[in-house]
Motif scaffolding. Structure first.
Motif, PDB file in Angstrom:
ATOM      1  N   MET A  53      -4.419 -13.184  12.603  1.00  0.00           N
ATOM      2  CA  MET A  53      -3.387 -13.108  13.872  1.00  0.00           C
ATOM      3  C   MET A  53      -4.304 -12.309  14.594  1.00  0.00           C
ATOM      4  O   MET A  53      -5.097 -11.265  14.292  1.00  0.00           O
ATOM      5  N   LEU A  54      -4.543 -13.044  16.135  1.00  0.00           N
ATOM      6  CA  LEU A  54      -5.027 -12.200  16.855  1.00  0.00           C
ATOM      7  C   LEU A  54      -4.432 -11.740  17.596  1.00  0.00           C
ATOM      8  O   LEU A  54      -3.224 -11.410  17.842  1.00  0.00           O
ATOM      9  N   SER A  55      -4.794 -10.362  18.825  1.00  0.00           N
ATOM     10  CA  SER A  55      -3.719  -9.518  19.469  1.00  0.00           C
ATOM     11  C   SER A  55      -3.299 -10.366  20.065  1.00  0.00           C
ATOM     12  O   SER A  55      -4.048 -11.594  21.306  1.00  0.00           O
ATOM     13  N   ILE A  56      -1.447 -10.332  21.181  1.00  0.00           N
ATOM     14  CA  ILE A  56      -0.931 -11.233  21.915  1.00  0.00           C
ATOM     15  C   ILE A  56      -2.062 -10.453  23.670  1.00  0.00           C
ATOM     16  O   ILE A  56      -2.511 -11.447  23.683  1.00  0.00           O
ATOM     17  N   LYS A  57      -2.358  -9.112  23.620  1.00  0.00           N
ATOM     18  CA  LYS A  57      -2.967  -9.086  24.909  1.00  0.00           C
ATOM     19  C   LYS A  57      -4.499 -10.211  24.894  1.00  0.00           C
ATOM     20  O   LYS A  57      -4.630  -9.856  26.102  1.00  0.00           O
ATOM     21  N   TYR A  58      -5.503 -10.098  23.673  1.00  0.00           N
ATOM     22  CA  TYR A  58      -6.241 -10.486  23.599  1.00  0.00           C
ATOM     23  C   TYR A  58      -6.327 -12.068  23.856  1.00  0.00           C
ATOM     24  O   TYR A  58      -6.864 -12.382  25.149  1.00  0.00           O
ATOM     25  N   ILE A  59      -4.942 -13.001  23.903  1.00  0.00           N
ATOM     26  CA  ILE A  59      -4.428 -13.760  23.878  1.00  0.00           C
ATOM     27  C   ILE A  59      -4.450 -14.217  25.664  1.00  0.00           C
ATOM     28  O   ILE A  59      -4.684 -15.111  26.394  1.00  0.00           O
ATOM     29  N   ARG A  60      -3.477 -13.496  25.688  1.00  0.00           N
ATOM     30  CA  ARG A  60      -3.437 -12.532  27.327  1.00  0.00           C
ATOM     31  C   ARG A  60      -4.711 -12.970  28.032  1.00  0.00           C
ATOM     32  O   ARG A  60      -4.496 -13.535  29.195  1.00  0.00           O
TER      33      ARG A  60
END
Length: 420
Positions: free
Chosen positions: A1-8
């Motif tokens: 899973m990717l970090s939500i921060k990275y996706i943001r």
RNA sequence: GGAGGUGUAGCAUAAUUGGUAAUGCACCGGUCUUGAAAACCGGCGUCCUCACGGACUUGGGGGUUCGAGUCCCUCCACCUCCGCCA
């Protein structure tokens, strides 16, 4: 899973990875939920702070024998609001997680871009395809005439796709496993022997679930999956743990049988040992610091391919392009061995760097010397899977008499110099 | 499968009738020292926040309550005993 921060911060990169890997995944909906959740956290935590203050006032009032009815009334109201907010928060988090779990890993910048195997890049090749001055046989002919395995009888036991090794075939199988285990232990890998059935959570951690559910054998009564690779139990050894920087890198080697339903892949591709529901494999798994993971991937790939080298087989190393990359991998090398009887390359290993993708799902972190917590990087690769290795061995080392020579390094393990 | 017990931070130990987790060891940093030890000071579970702050955390989940480590239900792990089985 990717970090939500990275996706943001990189929505367009993530969307591109989803497209390149041919996955589904809704970046817009993810960002919308993320925003909502952060707002909710802010609101609910403010109420909780108010509640904690009010409670202290009640304790104070009680101590002074004062009337606390008004305060208790206030607590009641706050508690009810908090309960609603928490419930909304839990639900939103669940929704977000359901979306995040379907977002694939981002390919490393060194991965060739392309949609299928035509864009894979051959990194290196060793040896040459053997030539024969007689008409060669396939592994199935050889194995059957030498009584190394018996697929007809195996089908009586378990249906098609489950090999039954007999006599020297069984000895060869066992010898290969022991040879590979000993070889990697000598090179510093720690041997582990794991459970072969795993909990759903363990499969989500490594990325097998939810995407590959249809390919897994599942024992419903006990809520356990049969492992498709030792990667699952070995990676989960450290699930939920905080490792110390000193103990990294961790290198494991594990033998296990592997169970795969191989749904929808019937036909001549499944002839003999080419594609089976149960097979044996020696697997390498690494837990490393992020800054070393690509170095470690090169070493892991070299360690895996050295088995092929020691056995004197013709093979090549292929860097997978973005479209061929598996769901959880950031970069992957396939090892392909030449099978003269099949007249083609056979995949015997995939060596992958997952970066922090699995570690984030499995919550495996380490504490740096400065006290900061960080996700480890995980890697793994087969070294190797036995069925296609056996195919290459039989077909490469066959003689005009229909016998098969055993490579010297393997002879002590098999107890034979030739299978006849 | 049956009965009983246990579960609090890396380890070890606390917490009146329910009032919001205390302490020791270990570890890290600092002061002091030629260096080290000792002593002292600070840190020493997680998350959010640029920050200030705030929230969360007693094996997991749920319930009762204004308020749960504490009371109730349930699941899990471990220990003891019994039964069964290789």
């Amino acid at each position: 899973m990717l970090s939500i921060k990275y996706i943001r911060e990189n929505p367009e990169v993530v969307q591109a990875a989803i497209s390149n890997k041919g996955e589904k995944g809704d970046v817009h909906e993810i960002l919308r939920l993320d925003k909502k959740i952060r707002q909710l956290i802010h609101d609910v935590e403010a109420k909780k702070a108010e509640k904690n203050r009010t409670n202290s006032q009640i304790v104070e009032a009680n101590r002074n024998s004062q009337d606390a009815d008004q305060l208790i009334k206030k607590m009641k109201k706050l508690s009810a609001e908090i309960k609603m907010g928490d419930s909304d928060l839990t639900q939103s988090r669940h929704q977000l997680n359901e979306l995040l779990i379907w977002v694939p890993n981002i390919p490393h910048e060194s991965v060739p871009v392309g949609v299928d195997e035509s864009t894979n890049v051959e990194v290196r090749m060793r040896g040459e395809a053997p030539t024969f001055d007689f008409e060669i046989k396939t592994h199935l002919d050889l194995g059957t005439s030498l009584h190394l395995f018996d697929f007809e009888r195996a089908a009586k036991i378990s249906g098609s796709g489950f090999p039954l090794f007999t006599g020297k075939g069984a000895k060869l199988e066992r010898g290969l496993i022991n040879f590979m285990l000993d070889y990697h232990v000598q090179r510093g890998y720690k041997e582990v022997y794991t459970p072969f059935m795993t909990l759903p959570a363990a499969n989500e951690a490594t990325g097998q679930l939810p995407k590959l559910k249809e390919d897994m054998y599942f024992v419903e009564r006990d809520n356990l999956y049969l492992i498709p690779t030792a990667e699952v139990p070995v990676t989960n050894i450290h699930r939920g743990e905080i490792l110390s920087e000193d103990e990294l890198p961790i290198h494991y080697v594990a033998f296990s049988p592997c169970f795969r339903r191989e749904a929808g892949s019937y036909g001549k591709e499944t002839r003999g040992l080419l594609r089976v529901h149960q097979f044996n494999k020696v697997e390498l798994v690494k837990f490393v610091k992020p800054e070393t993971s690509y170095q470690e991937l090169e070493r892991l790939t070299r360690d895996a391919e050295s088995i092929l080298k020691e056995l004197g087989l013709h093979y090549r190393v292929v860097a997978l392009s973005t479209g061929e990359l598996s769901f959880a991998a950031a970069k992957c090398y396939d090892l392909e061995v030449w099978a003269p009887g099949e007249n083609r390359w056979l995949e015997v290993s995939s060596c992958s760097n997952y970066e922090s993708f699995q570690a984030r799902r499995a919550n495996i972190r380490y504490r740096r010397k400065d006290g900061k917590l960080e996700f480890v990087h995980t890697l793994n690769g087969s070294a190797l899977a036995t069925p296609r290795l056996t195919i290459a061995l039989l077909e490469t080392y066959q003689t005009d008499e229909g016998s098969v020579m055993i490579p010297e390094i393997l002879q002590p393990y098999v107890g034979e110099t030739v299978l006849k």
